[in-house]
Design a protein around this motif. Structure first.
Motif, PDB file in Angstrom:
ATOM      1  N   TYR A  41       0.837  -1.204   0.000  1.00 35.51           N
ATOM      2  CA  TYR A  41       0.000   0.000   0.000  1.00 35.51           C
ATOM      3  C   TYR A  41       0.872   1.255   0.000  1.00 35.51           C
ATOM      4  CZ  TYR A  41      -3.647   3.274   1.506  1.00 35.51           C
ATOM      5  OH  TYR A  41      -4.519   4.328   1.597  1.00 35.51           O
ATOM      6  N   GLN A  42       1.913   1.250   0.838  1.00 33.95           N
ATOM      7  CA  GLN A  42       2.835   2.391   0.891  1.00 33.95           C
ATOM      8  C   GLN A  42       3.618   2.531  -0.414  1.00 33.95           C
ATOM      9  OE1 GLN A  42       5.132   1.118   4.237  1.00 33.95           O
ATOM     10  NE2 GLN A  42       3.754   2.053   5.767  1.00 33.95           N
ATOM     11  N   SER A  50      -1.470   2.613  -9.345  1.00 31.77           N
ATOM     12  CA  SER A  50      -2.728   2.042  -8.874  1.00 31.77           C
ATOM     13  C   SER A  50      -2.422   0.895  -7.906  1.00 31.77           C
ATOM     14  CB  SER A  50      -3.529   1.523 -10.073  1.00 31.77           C
ATOM     15  OG  SER A  50      -4.425   0.510  -9.695  1.00 31.77           O
ATOM     16  N   TYR A  51      -3.082   0.918  -6.739  1.00 29.20           N
ATOM     17  CA  TYR A  51      -2.894  -0.187  -5.789  1.00 29.20           C
ATOM     18  C   TYR A  51      -3.353  -1.505  -6.407  1.00 29.20           C
ATOM     19  CZ  TYR A  51      -3.817  -3.391  -1.985  1.00 29.20           C
ATOM     20  OH  TYR A  51      -3.865  -4.525  -1.190  1.00 29.20           O
ATOM     21  N   SER A  52      -4.486  -1.476  -7.109  1.00 32.55           N
ATOM     22  CA  SER A  52      -5.033  -2.695  -7.695  1.00 32.55           C
ATOM     23  C   SER A  52      -4.075  -3.303  -8.718  1.00 32.55           C
ATOM     24  CB  SER A  52      -6.386  -2.397  -8.356  1.00 32.55           C
ATOM     25  OG  SER A  52      -6.914  -3.555  -8.965  1.00 32.55           O
ATOM     26  N   LEU A  53      -3.504  -2.464  -9.595  1.00 35.32           N
ATOM     27  CA  LEU A  53      -2.570  -2.971 -10.594  1.00 35.32           C
ATOM     28  C   LEU A  53      -1.261  -3.435  -9.955  1.00 35.32           C
ATOM     29  CD1 LEU A  53      -3.088  -0.482 -13.563  1.00 35.32           C
ATOM     30  CD2 LEU A  53      -3.566  -2.938 -13.557  1.00 35.32           C
ATOM     31  N   SER A  54      -0.846  -2.758  -8.892  1.00 36.77           N
ATOM     32  CA  SER A  54       0.351  -3.184  -8.178  1.00 36.77           C
ATOM     33  C   SER A  54       0.138  -4.567  -7.575  1.00 36.77           C
ATOM     34  CB  SER A  54       0.698  -2.184  -7.075  1.00 36.77           C
ATOM     35  OG  SER A  54       0.896  -0.890  -7.598  1.00 36.77           O
ATOM     36  N   ALA A 110       6.413  -0.898 -16.205  1.00 31.16           N
ATOM     37  CA  ALA A 110       5.844  -1.110 -17.539  1.00 31.16           C
ATOM     38  C   ALA A 110       4.515  -1.842 -17.453  1.00 31.16           C
ATOM     39  CB  ALA A 110       6.827  -1.887 -18.412  1.00 31.16           C
ATOM     40  N   PHE A 111       4.426  -2.836 -16.559  1.00 31.11           N
ATOM     41  CA  PHE A 111       3.180  -3.584 -16.389  1.00 31.11           C
ATOM     42  C   PHE A 111       2.059  -2.665 -15.929  1.00 31.11           C
ATOM     43  CE2 PHE A 111       0.142  -5.977 -13.864  1.00 31.11           C
ATOM     44  CZ  PHE A 111      -0.119  -7.082 -14.656  1.00 31.11           C
ATOM     45  N   VAL A 112       2.345  -1.830 -14.938  1.00 28.37           N
ATOM     46  CA  VAL A 112       1.324  -0.929 -14.404  1.00 28.37           C
ATOM     47  C   VAL A 112       0.894   0.100 -15.442  1.00 28.37           C
ATOM     48  CG1 VAL A 112       0.882   0.864 -12.673  1.00 28.37           C
ATOM     49  CG2 VAL A 112       2.008  -1.264 -11.999  1.00 28.37           C
ATOM     50  N   ALA A 113       1.850   0.662 -16.183  1.00 24.68           N
ATOM     51  CA  ALA A 113       1.524   1.662 -17.199  1.00 24.68           C
ATOM     52  C   ALA A 113       0.670   1.067 -18.314  1.00 24.68           C
ATOM     53  CB  ALA A 113       2.806   2.263 -17.775  1.00 24.68           C
ATOM     54  N   LYS A 114       1.057  -0.109 -18.802  1.00 26.17           N
ATOM     55  CA  LYS A 114       0.277  -0.758 -19.864  1.00 26.17           C
ATOM     56  C   LYS A 114      -1.079  -1.206 -19.328  1.00 26.17           C
ATOM     57  CE  LYS A 114       4.245  -2.320 -22.588  1.00 26.17           C
ATOM     58  NZ  LYS A 114       4.976  -3.482 -23.141  1.00 26.17           N
ATOM     59  N   GLN A 134      -8.333 -18.360 -24.820  1.00 29.31           N
ATOM     60  CA  GLN A 134      -6.958 -18.195 -24.364  1.00 29.31           C
ATOM     61  C   GLN A 134      -6.733 -18.956 -23.067  1.00 29.31           C
ATOM     62  OE1 GLN A 134      -5.620 -14.124 -24.180  1.00 29.31           O
ATOM     63  NE2 GLN A 134      -3.608 -14.663 -23.349  1.00 29.31           N
ATOM     64  N   GLN A 135      -5.721 -19.805 -23.061  1.00 29.05           N
ATOM     65  CA  GLN A 135      -5.452 -20.662 -21.911  1.00 29.05           C
ATOM     66  C   GLN A 135      -4.307 -20.177 -21.030  1.00 29.05           C
ATOM     67  OE1 GLN A 135      -7.215 -23.578 -20.937  1.00 29.05           O
ATOM     68  NE2 GLN A 135      -8.635 -22.571 -22.330  1.00 29.05           N
ATOM     69  N   ASP A 136      -3.415 -19.346 -21.555  1.00 26.45           N
ATOM     70  CA  ASP A 136      -2.247 -18.921 -20.771  1.00 26.45           C
ATOM     71  C   ASP A 136      -2.591 -17.730 -19.886  1.00 26.45           C
ATOM     72  OD1 ASP A 136      -2.556 -17.285 -22.974  1.00 26.45           O
ATOM     73  OD2 ASP A 136      -0.410 -16.985 -23.296  1.00 26.45           O
ATOM     74  N   LEU A 137      -3.663 -17.906 -19.114  1.00 28.41           N
ATOM     75  CA  LEU A 137      -4.164 -16.850 -18.237  1.00 28.41           C
ATOM     76  C   LEU A 137      -4.387 -17.382 -16.833  1.00 28.41           C
ATOM     77  CD1 LEU A 137      -7.034 -15.295 -20.425  1.00 28.41           C
ATOM     78  CD2 LEU A 137      -4.817 -14.237 -19.950  1.00 28.41           C
ATOM     79  N   ILE A 138      -4.427 -16.463 -15.882  1.00 36.36           N
ATOM     80  CA  ILE A 138      -5.082 -16.683 -14.598  1.00 36.36           C
ATOM     81  C   ILE A 138      -6.223 -15.687 -14.536  1.00 36.36           C
ATOM     82  CG2 ILE A 138      -4.879 -16.379 -12.098  1.00 36.36           C
ATOM     83  CD1 ILE A 138      -2.117 -17.537 -12.238  1.00 36.36           C
ATOM     84  N   TYR A 139      -7.387 -16.131 -14.074  1.00 36.82           N
ATOM     85  CA  TYR A 139      -8.531 -15.245 -13.946  1.00 36.82           C
ATOM     86  C   TYR A 139      -8.489 -14.574 -12.576  1.00 36.82           C
ATOM     87  CZ  TYR A 139     -10.584 -17.692 -17.988  1.00 36.82           C
ATOM     88  OH  TYR A 139     -10.812 -18.223 -19.222  1.00 36.82           O
ATOM     89  N   PHE A 140      -8.436 -13.255 -12.582  1.00 36.50           N
ATOM     90  CA  PHE A 140      -8.439 -12.477 -11.346  1.00 36.50           C
ATOM     91  C   PHE A 140      -9.747 -11.708 -11.217  1.00 36.50           C
ATOM     92  CE2 PHE A 140      -3.931 -13.079 -12.075  1.00 36.50           C
ATOM     93  CZ  PHE A 140      -3.377 -13.152 -10.809  1.00 36.50           C
ATOM     94  N   SER A 141     -10.178 -11.518  -9.992  1.00 35.81           N
ATOM     95  CA  SER A 141     -11.316 -10.654  -9.701  1.00 35.81           C
ATOM     96  C   SER A 141     -10.981  -9.829  -8.459  1.00 35.81           C
ATOM     97  CB  SER A 141     -12.590 -11.463  -9.434  1.00 35.81           C
ATOM     98  OG  SER A 141     -12.994 -12.180 -10.573  1.00 35.81           O
ATOM     99  N   VAL A 142     -11.704  -8.722  -8.294  1.00 34.64           N
ATOM    100  CA  VAL A 142     -11.531  -7.860  -7.127  1.00 34.64           C
ATOM    101  C   VAL A 142     -12.905  -7.638  -6.501  1.00 34.64           C
ATOM    102  CG1 VAL A 142     -10.700  -5.648  -6.263  1.00 34.64           C
ATOM    103  CG2 VAL A 142      -9.596  -6.689  -8.260  1.00 34.64           C
ATOM    104  N   ILE A 143     -13.005  -7.904  -5.204  1.00 35.11           N
ATOM    105  CA  ILE A 143     -14.244  -7.633  -4.466  1.00 35.11           C
ATOM    106  C   ILE A 143     -13.880  -6.658  -3.348  1.00 35.11           C
ATOM    107  CG2 ILE A 143     -16.171  -8.639  -3.187  1.00 35.11           C
ATOM    108  CD1 ILE A 143     -15.743 -11.223  -4.662  1.00 35.11           C
ATOM    109  N   PRO A 144     -13.808  -5.356  -3.655  1.00 32.43           N
ATOM    110  CA  PRO A 144     -13.284  -4.388  -2.694  1.00 32.43           C
ATOM    111  C   PRO A 144     -14.272  -3.981  -1.608  1.00 32.43           C
ATOM    112  CG  PRO A 144     -13.944  -3.268  -4.700  1.00 32.43           C
ATOM    113  CD  PRO A 144     -14.157  -4.738  -4.940  1.00 32.43           C
ATOM    114  N   TRP A 145     -15.456  -4.569  -1.610  1.00 31.83           N
ATOM    115  CA  TRP A 145     -16.488  -4.175  -0.644  1.00 31.83           C
ATOM    116  C   TRP A 145     -16.543  -5.102   0.558  1.00 31.83           C
ATOM    117  CZ3 TRP A 145     -17.576  -5.627  -5.741  1.00 31.83           C
ATOM    118  CH2 TRP A 145     -17.576  -4.569  -6.654  1.00 31.83           C
TER     119      TRP A 145
END
Length: 211
Positions: A41-42, A50-54, A110-114, A134-145
Motif C-alpha cells: 500500500y505504501q 494504482s494499488y489494484s494494478l500493483s 511497464a506492467f502498471v503503465a500498460k 486463451q489458456q495462458d491466463l489466470i482469472y483475477f477478480s476484485v471484491i473491494p467491498w
C-alpha cells in the motif's frame, strides 16, 4: 499466446494424483487467507501507481514462479506455458463489470503503465470480451467491498478440463498499524494441491515484504 511444451505426465511425481482428480466432474478446490499488504500500500503510493494494478503485478509474479500455476490442457494435452498472463474483472461506471487482459511484464512500472492503458481502453469500448479460447491466463477478480473469508465462483459446464486458476482480492482491512487483504485461490486439484497454493501465498507475501 506464450510458448509451451508438452508436460511429461509419466515422469511427474503427481502422476497418480493427476489421474485420480482428472475424472472428477468438479475437481476445483479453494483456499482463502489474508496477505499483509502494509508495504505494498505504501509502495504503490510512493510510485504513484494504482494499488489494484500493483497487487495484480505481484500476484502474477508469484504465480509465474510455479510450474503448477502454468500447467494447462490444450487440444487434449497437458502443457506447460513458459509464462502466464492475467484476465481481470474491472468495474464500469454503471457498476457492471467488464473483462480486461494484462500481458505479463517483468518490469513492474511497464506492467502498471500498460495495465492502466488497457483498463481505459476497455472501459471506453464497453465490450464484455470473455476471451474463453486463451489458456495462458489466470482469472483475477476484485471484491473491494467485502473482507471475505470464503468465496464460490460461478461455473459453466463440466470443470474437469478447465486448468485455469481463479484468484480474488478482497477488501483491505487494518489491524493495529498493519494492513491486510483477503485472498482467494481456486485451482484444479488434478494440476496442483494445497501445498502449491500454500507456496503461492508464501511467494506472494515474500515479494510484498521485500519491497
Amino acid at each position: 499466446m506464450s510458448t509451451y511444451q508438452l508436460w511429461d505426465i509419466e515422469q511427474w511425481p503427481r502422476r497418480n494424483q493427476f489421474q485420480f482428480f482428472r475424472t472428477y466432474e468438479d475437481p476445483f478446490f479453494q483456499l482463502c487467507g489474508n496477505i499483509e499488504v502494509t508495504r505494498l500500500y505504501q509502495y504503490a503510493k510512493e510510485q504513484q501507481w494504482s494499488y489494484s494494478l500493483s497487487c495484480l503485478y505481484f500476484a502474477l509474479a508469484a504465480a509465474n514462479r510455479q510450474e503448477e500455476f502454468r500447467l494447462r490442457w490444450l487440444d487434449g494435452q497437458l502443457v506447460l506455458f513458459d509464462r502466464i498472463h492475467a484476465g481481470q474483472t474491472i468495474l464500469a461506471a454503471d457498476n457492471t463489470f467488464l473483462f480486461c487482459y494484462f500481458e505479463w511484464e517483468a518490469d513492474a512500472a511497464a506492467f502498471v503503465a500498460k495495465g492502466k492503458a488497457n483498463i481505459e481502453r476497455q472501459l471506453a469500448s464497453r465490450e464484455l470480451d470473455p476471451n474463453t479460447s486463451q489458456q495462458d491466463l489466470i482469472y483475477f477478480s476484485v471484491i473491494p467491498w467485502i473482507s471475505f473469508t470464503g468465496l464460490k465462483h460461478a461455473r459453466r459446464g463440466p470443470a474437469g478440463m478447465d486448468g485455469i486458476p481463479r484468484i480474488v482480492f478482497g477488501k483491505m482491512f487494518e489491524e493495529g498499524n498493519r494492513r491486510f487483504m483477503p485472498l482467494s485461490v481456486e485451482a484444479n486439484h488434478a494440476l496442483m494441491d494445497g501445498y502449491h497454493v500454500g507456496r503461492f501465498f508464501s511467494d506472494f507475501q515474500e515479494l510484498l515484504t521485500g519491497l
